[in-house]
Design an enzyme around this catalytic site. Structure first.
Site, PDB file in Angstrom:
ATOM      1  CG  ASN A 275      -3.847   7.530  -9.062  1.00 50.23           C
ATOM      2  OD1 ASN A 275      -3.381   8.666  -9.105  1.00 50.23           O
ATOM      3  ND2 ASN A 275      -3.652   6.728  -8.032  1.00 50.23           N
TER       4      ASN A 275
ATOM      5  CG  ASP B 206      -2.321  10.278  -6.713  1.00 48.53           C
ATOM      6  OD1 ASP B 206      -3.250  11.004  -6.334  1.00 48.53           O
ATOM      7  OD2 ASP B 206      -2.113   9.130  -6.260  1.00 48.53           O
ATOM      8  CG  HIS B 207       1.801  10.386 -11.223  1.00 49.94           C
ATOM      9  ND1 HIS B 207       2.766  10.620 -10.267  1.00 49.94           N
ATOM     10  CD2 HIS B 207       1.457   9.086 -11.112  1.00 49.94           C
ATOM     11  CE1 HIS B 207       3.007   9.490  -9.622  1.00 49.94           C
ATOM     12  NE2 HIS B 207       2.219   8.543 -10.111  1.00 49.94           N
TER      13      HIS B 207
ATOM     14  CG  HIS C 262      -2.281   7.857  -2.108  1.00 51.06           C
ATOM     15  ND1 HIS C 262      -1.337   6.875  -2.302  1.00 51.06           N
ATOM     16  CD2 HIS C 262      -2.420   7.965  -0.768  1.00 51.06           C
ATOM     17  CE1 HIS C 262      -0.932   6.411  -1.121  1.00 51.06           C
ATOM     18  NE2 HIS C 262      -1.579   7.063  -0.177  1.00 51.06           N
TER      19      HIS C 262
ATOM     20  NE  ARG D  64       3.014   8.831  -0.503  1.00 58.93           N
ATOM     21  CZ  ARG D  64       3.353   7.544  -0.599  1.00 58.93           C
ATOM     22  NH1 ARG D  64       2.873   6.814  -1.575  1.00 58.93           N
ATOM     23  NH2 ARG D  64       4.175   7.001   0.256  1.00 58.93           N
TER      24      ARG D  64
ATOM     25  NE  ARG E 247       5.778  10.615  -1.822  1.00 61.26           N
ATOM     26  CZ  ARG E 247       6.319   9.405  -1.733  1.00 61.26           C
ATOM     27  NH1 ARG E 247       6.396   8.629  -2.793  1.00 61.26           N
ATOM     28  NH2 ARG E 247       6.800   8.977  -0.590  1.00 61.26           N
ATOM     29  CG  HIS E 248       0.896  12.488  -5.296  1.00 62.88           C
ATOM     30  ND1 HIS E 248      -0.130  12.110  -4.500  1.00 62.88           N
ATOM     31  CD2 HIS E 248       1.684  11.390  -5.456  1.00 62.88           C
ATOM     32  CE1 HIS E 248       0.018  10.840  -4.189  1.00 62.88           C
ATOM     33  NE2 HIS E 248       1.113  10.366  -4.738  1.00 62.88           N
TER      34      HIS E 248
ATOM     35  CD  GLU F 150      -4.911   4.933  -4.092  1.00 68.75           C
ATOM     36  OE1 GLU F 150      -3.747   5.179  -3.735  1.00 68.75           O
ATOM     37  OE2 GLU F 150      -5.192   4.467  -5.193  1.00 68.75           O
TER      38      GLU F 150
ATOM     39  CB  THR G 180       4.457   3.971  -6.201  1.00 68.11           C
ATOM     40  OG1 THR G 180       3.036   3.803  -6.306  1.00 68.11           O
ATOM     41  CG2 THR G 180       5.140   2.711  -6.696  1.00 68.11           C
ATOM     42  CB  THR G 181       1.076   1.826  -2.771  1.00 66.16           C
ATOM     43  OG1 THR G 181       0.551   3.134  -2.929  1.00 66.16           O
ATOM     44  CG2 THR G 181       0.516   1.168  -1.538  1.00 66.16           C
TER      45      THR G 181
ATOM     46  CD  GLU H 111      -7.103  -0.572  -6.160  1.00 70.11           C
ATOM     47  OE1 GLU H 111      -8.036   0.194  -5.868  1.00 70.11           O
ATOM     48  OE2 GLU H 111      -6.063  -0.190  -6.735  1.00 70.11           O
TER      49      GLU H 111
ATOM     50  CG  HIS I 131       0.658  -0.579  -7.758  1.00 72.42           C
ATOM     51  ND1 HIS I 131       1.923  -0.665  -8.245  1.00 72.42           N
ATOM     52  CD2 HIS I 131       0.660   0.454  -6.900  1.00 72.42           C
ATOM     53  CE1 HIS I 131       2.667   0.260  -7.679  1.00 72.42           C
ATOM     54  NE2 HIS I 131       1.922   0.958  -6.863  1.00 72.42           N
TER      55      HIS I 131
HETATM   56  N1  PXP Z   1      -4.318   1.529  -6.692  1.00 65.73           N
HETATM   57  C1  PXP Z   1      -3.673   1.842  -5.549  1.00 65.73           C
HETATM   58  C2  PXP Z   1      -4.261   1.365  -4.267  1.00 65.73           C
HETATM   59  C3  PXP Z   1      -2.494   2.615  -5.562  1.00 65.73           C
HETATM   60  O1  PXP Z   1      -1.875   2.925  -4.407  1.00 65.73           O
HETATM   61  C4  PXP Z   1      -2.009   3.091  -6.802  1.00 65.73           C
HETATM   62  C5  PXP Z   1      -0.781   3.960  -6.829  1.00 65.73           C
HETATM   63  O2  PXP Z   1      -1.044   5.173  -6.215  1.00 65.73           O
HETATM   64  C6  PXP Z   1      -2.729   2.758  -7.966  1.00 65.73           C
HETATM   65  C7  PXP Z   1      -3.860   1.956  -7.883  1.00 65.73           C
HETATM   66  C8  PXP Z   1      -2.301   3.233  -9.307  1.00 65.73           C
HETATM   67  O3  PXP Z   1      -1.088   2.621  -9.644  1.00 65.73           O
HETATM   68  P1  PXP Z   1      -0.332   3.079 -10.944  1.00 65.73           P
HETATM   69  O4  PXP Z   1      -0.041   4.532 -10.788  1.00 65.73           O
HETATM   70  O5  PXP Z   1       0.882   2.225 -10.955  1.00 65.73           O
HETATM   71  O6  PXP Z   1      -1.252   2.821 -12.112  1.00 65.73           O
END
Ligand code: PXP
Length: 239
Positions: free
Chosen positions: A6, A8-9, A42, A44, A48-49, A69, A99-100, A150, A191
């Site tokens: 992921n 996003d960051h 993701h 959103r 935000r990202h 996502e 976060t989610t 998931e 997550h």
């Molecule tokens: N899976 C889903 C469905 C998520 O929403 C997220 C967070 O955006 C992640 C995985 C990744 O989680 P983390 O950033 O805590 O590893």
């Protein structure tokens, strides 16, 4: 067991400056080259990202399997149908969450989610539902026609990280994974995952994909993406 990264960051860091660097598109290409099996982003509702342009560009690279996502918001679903990622993961979204925070409320949103899944199915997009480790939610996911679930591993991750008793939560995830697999639903996990929780979950053979973001990107600040992706891949290869 596949590794989904992921990114996003990377966008979070870019957005902190409001400029163009670091570029999530470059991150997607780079992470794939380093061995990630797929990229997760993701889109959103508050952007935000990752933004629409990022999502469009990243999803257009056919060599990179992208897991997008999204929430059930009609406007976002429309965008997703237009940019056609390889995979979709439907997640809940609350405005104020960092976060989610949990899995989808499937009982409450059955009709809406079923309709969304069938729209993606018509476009040959694999759809996953982000669910809490609950047997009921796995059964409902089957009724709704999901290809994958998931399983939200956030609770397990928090228990492990704070050295609290985690076995019941682990067993819940395992039972859900077995049930989903028996129902021919592919199982993913995501997550809050770090090395320890990922390693722990590799004991559940039904889990085919791990989606990891925050910890992986955070560790990469110290050791670099190459080292960290290699390390996670090694954990996922354990028999
Ligand atoms: N899976 C889903 C469905 C998520 O929403 C997220 C967070 O955006 C992640 C995985 C990744 O989680 P983390 O950033 O805590 O590893």
């Amino acid at each position: 067991m596949r590794l989904g990264v992921n990114i996003d960051h990377v966008a979070t860091l870019r957005n902190a400056r409001g400029e163009l660097h670091p570029d999530p598109l470059e991150a997607a290409k780079f992470v794939k080259k380093l061995g990630a099996d797929s990229i997760t982003i993701h889109l959103r509702e508050d952007r935000r990202h990752i933004n629409d342009n990022d999502a469009k560009k990243i999803c257009s690279i056919k060599k990179i399997p992208v897991n997008l996502e999204i929430s059930t918001n009609a406007k976002i679903v429309k965008i997703a149908l237009k940019i056609k990622p390889n995979f979709i993961c439907i997640v809940p979204e609350n405005r104020k969450e960092i976060t989610t925070e949990g899995g989808l409320n499937l009982k409450k949103n059955k009709i809406q989610i079923k309709k969304i899944i069938s729209k993606f199915r018509k476009k040959n997009i694999r759809t996953s539902l982000f669910v809490n480790p609950s047997l009921d939610d796995i059964k409902i996911s089957k009724q709704l026609g999901a290809d994958c679930v998931e399983i939200h591993t956030g609770r397990l991750a928090n228990l492990v990280k704070s050295n609290r008793y985690y076995l019941n939560e682990y067993k819940r995830i395992k039972k859900c994974s077995i049930l989903a697999n028996n129902l021919s639903i592919e199982v993913h996990a995501g997550h809050g995952l770090d090395y320890k929780t990922t390693h722990l979950l590799t004991q559940i053979k039904q889990i085919k994909e791990f989606n990891i973001g925050h910890y992986l990107i955070g560790e990469s600040i110290f050791y670099g993406l190459k080292t960290i992706i290699k390390r996670f891949k090694k954990i996922l290869k354990r028999k």
